[in-house]
Scaffold this motif. Sequence first.
Motif, PDB file in Angstrom:
ATOM      1  N   ASP A  44       7.450 -11.646   1.442  1.00 32.98           N
ATOM      2  CA  ASP A  44       8.707 -10.976   1.127  1.00 32.98           C
ATOM      3  C   ASP A  44       8.866  -9.612   1.795  1.00 32.98           C
ATOM      4  O   ASP A  44       9.839  -8.914   1.547  1.00 32.98           O
ATOM      5  CB  ASP A  44       8.906 -10.850  -0.380  1.00 32.98           C
ATOM      6  N   THR A  45       7.918  -9.241   2.654  1.00 32.50           N
ATOM      7  CA  THR A  45       8.049  -8.007   3.431  1.00 32.50           C
ATOM      8  C   THR A  45       7.464  -8.223   4.825  1.00 32.50           C
ATOM      9  O   THR A  45       6.614  -9.092   5.022  1.00 32.50           O
ATOM     10  CB  THR A  45       7.298  -6.814   2.795  1.00 32.50           C
ATOM     11  N   GLU A  46       7.895  -7.404   5.753  1.00 35.00           N
ATOM     12  CA  GLU A  46       7.357  -7.479   7.107  1.00 35.00           C
ATOM     13  C   GLU A  46       5.868  -7.144   7.115  1.00 35.00           C
ATOM     14  O   GLU A  46       5.075  -7.794   7.795  1.00 35.00           O
ATOM     15  CB  GLU A  46       8.122  -6.538   8.035  1.00 35.00           C
ATOM     16  N   ALA A  47       5.480  -6.138   6.343  1.00 29.31           N
ATOM     17  CA  ALA A  47       4.068  -5.725   6.312  1.00 29.31           C
ATOM     18  C   ALA A  47       3.183  -6.861   5.820  1.00 29.31           C
ATOM     19  O   ALA A  47       2.119  -7.125   6.398  1.00 29.31           O
ATOM     20  CB  ALA A  47       3.899  -4.497   5.423  1.00 29.31           C
ATOM     21  N   ALA A  48       3.601  -7.545   4.785  1.00 25.28           N
ATOM     22  CA  ALA A  48       2.811  -8.670   4.276  1.00 25.28           C
ATOM     23  C   ALA A  48       2.781  -9.800   5.298  1.00 25.28           C
ATOM     24  O   ALA A  48       1.729 -10.388   5.563  1.00 25.28           O
ATOM     25  CB  ALA A  48       3.382  -9.168   2.949  1.00 25.28           C
ATOM     26  N   TYR A  49       3.916 -10.103   5.901  1.00 27.32           N
ATOM     27  CA  TYR A  49       4.013 -11.161   6.905  1.00 27.32           C
ATOM     28  C   TYR A  49       3.079 -10.896   8.087  1.00 27.32           C
ATOM     29  O   TYR A  49       2.465 -11.800   8.624  1.00 27.32           O
ATOM     30  CB  TYR A  49       5.460 -11.287   7.380  1.00 27.32           C
ATOM     31  N   GLU A  50       2.982  -9.633   8.485  1.00 22.44           N
ATOM     32  CA  GLU A  50       2.172  -9.271   9.647  1.00 22.44           C
ATOM     33  C   GLU A  50       0.679  -9.186   9.351  1.00 22.44           C
ATOM     34  O   GLU A  50      -0.110  -8.973  10.261  1.00 22.44           O
ATOM     35  CB  GLU A  50       2.663  -7.945  10.242  1.00 22.44           C
ATOM     36  N   GLY A  51       0.269  -9.330   8.094  1.00 23.46           N
ATOM     37  CA  GLY A  51      -1.167  -9.288   7.847  1.00 23.46           C
ATOM     38  C   GLY A  51      -1.579  -9.096   6.407  1.00 23.46           C
ATOM     39  O   GLY A  51      -2.748  -8.850   6.137  1.00 23.46           O
ATOM     40  N   GLY A  52      -0.656  -9.204   5.491  1.00 23.73           N
ATOM     41  CA  GLY A  52      -0.979  -9.033   4.081  1.00 23.73           C
ATOM     42  C   GLY A  52      -1.045 -10.352   3.335  1.00 23.73           C
ATOM     43  O   GLY A  52      -1.033 -11.425   3.933  1.00 23.73           O
ATOM     44  N   ALA A  53      -1.073 -10.240   2.039  1.00 25.78           N
ATOM     45  CA  ALA A  53      -1.143 -11.422   1.180  1.00 25.78           C
ATOM     46  C   ALA A  53       0.251 -12.018   0.993  1.00 25.78           C
ATOM     47  O   ALA A  53       1.235 -11.288   0.898  1.00 25.78           O
ATOM     48  CB  ALA A  53      -1.733 -11.048  -0.177  1.00 25.78           C
ATOM     49  N   PRO A  54       0.331 -13.344   0.927  1.00 26.49           N
ATOM     50  CA  PRO A  54       1.639 -13.960   0.689  1.00 26.49           C
ATOM     51  C   PRO A  54       2.137 -13.715  -0.734  1.00 26.49           C
ATOM     52  O   PRO A  54       1.342 -13.536  -1.656  1.00 26.49           O
ATOM     53  CB  PRO A  54       1.380 -15.448   0.926  1.00 26.49           C
ATOM     54  N   ASP A  72      11.180 -20.971  -6.672  1.00 25.98           N
ATOM     55  CA  ASP A  72      12.213 -20.211  -7.369  1.00 25.98           C
ATOM     56  C   ASP A  72      11.871 -18.743  -7.168  1.00 25.98           C
ATOM     57  O   ASP A  72      10.780 -18.299  -7.540  1.00 25.98           O
ATOM     58  CB  ASP A  72      12.257 -20.574  -8.854  1.00 25.98           C
ATOM     59  N   LEU A  73      12.791 -17.989  -6.563  1.00 20.48           N
ATOM     60  CA  LEU A  73      12.495 -16.642  -6.076  1.00 20.48           C
ATOM     61  C   LEU A  73      13.583 -15.646  -6.457  1.00 20.48           C
ATOM     62  O   LEU A  73      14.737 -16.033  -6.640  1.00 20.48           O
ATOM     63  CB  LEU A  73      12.427 -16.658  -4.543  1.00 20.48           C
ATOM     64  N   PRO A  74      13.242 -14.367  -6.462  1.00 15.87           N
ATOM     65  CA  PRO A  74      14.295 -13.349  -6.509  1.00 15.87           C
ATOM     66  C   PRO A  74      15.069 -13.381  -5.183  1.00 15.87           C
ATOM     67  O   PRO A  74      14.501 -13.705  -4.141  1.00 15.87           O
ATOM     68  CB  PRO A  74      13.529 -12.036  -6.645  1.00 15.87           C
ATOM     69  N   ALA A  75      16.329 -13.058  -5.218  1.00 10.92           N
ATOM     70  CA  ALA A  75      17.114 -12.986  -3.978  1.00 10.92           C
ATOM     71  C   ALA A  75      16.493 -11.930  -3.073  1.00 10.92           C
ATOM     72  O   ALA A  75      15.964 -10.928  -3.535  1.00 10.92           O
ATOM     73  CB  ALA A  75      18.563 -12.644  -4.291  1.00 10.92           C
ATOM     74  N   GLY A  76      16.533 -12.182  -1.772  1.00  4.64           N
ATOM     75  CA  GLY A  76      16.001 -11.210  -0.824  1.00  4.64           C
ATOM     76  C   GLY A  76      15.581 -11.854   0.476  1.00  4.64           C
ATOM     77  O   GLY A  76      15.861 -13.023   0.736  1.00  4.64           O
ATOM     78  N   ALA A  77      14.884 -11.065   1.295  1.00  8.37           N
ATOM     79  CA  ALA A  77      14.419 -11.508   2.605  1.00  8.37           C
ATOM     80  C   ALA A  77      13.013 -12.088   2.492  1.00  8.37           C
ATOM     81  O   ALA A  77      12.168 -11.556   1.760  1.00  8.37           O
ATOM     82  CB  ALA A  77      14.418 -10.339   3.584  1.00  8.37           C
ATOM     83  N   TYR A  78      12.779 -13.160   3.237  1.00  8.16           N
ATOM     84  CA  TYR A  78      11.475 -13.830   3.236  1.00  8.16           C
ATOM     85  C   TYR A  78      11.144 -14.314   4.638  1.00  8.16           C
ATOM     86  O   TYR A  78      12.017 -14.477   5.490  1.00  8.16           O
ATOM     87  CB  TYR A  78      11.483 -15.034   2.282  1.00  8.16           C
ATOM     88  N   GLY A  79       9.871 -14.561   4.868  1.00  3.03           N
ATOM     89  CA  GLY A  79       9.377 -15.190   6.078  1.00  3.03           C
ATOM     90  C   GLY A  79       8.292 -16.172   5.669  1.00  3.03           C
ATOM     91  O   GLY A  79       7.588 -15.956   4.681  1.00  3.03           O
TER      92      GLY A  79
END
Length: 137
Positions: A44-54, A72-79
């Motif tokens: 749910d964040t760029e920092a997590a996507y680039e090397g953090g925990a899902p 089932d998720l909160p609205a927002g950006a995901y990768g």
Amino acid sequence: MIRTLAVAALLAFAAPAFAQTENRLTLTFETGAETGAVLVALYDTEAAYEGGAPTRAARVDVAAGQREAVFDLPAGAYGMKAVHDLNGNGKMDVNPFGMPTEPYAFSNNAVGNMGPAKWDRARFEVSGATAQTIRIR
């Protein structure tokens, strides 16, 4: 009369739950093989996507005929990152140079350049019912 009030009270409490918009993400995977499982990691964040925990993870048992992961998720950006774990060892296999030897994919069917697809290519919005079909290559 009491029964009518009880039903009205029940509906009054239930109505807000039904009125809420559900943010459900459905990922459907197209695979080239009918073995193993697709391991899915959602960020749910760029920092997590680039090397953090899902934020969320799932296992889609392709050998058993499964093709979808539903969140089932909160609205927002995901990768999303996924690997087709053909041999069922629970990880992405790589060669001695660190290159993947099992098929993988990213949300939006994004393609990386000399590595994983970047957040800006894989990023998508979840709001209400959201679906993507991902081709594992």
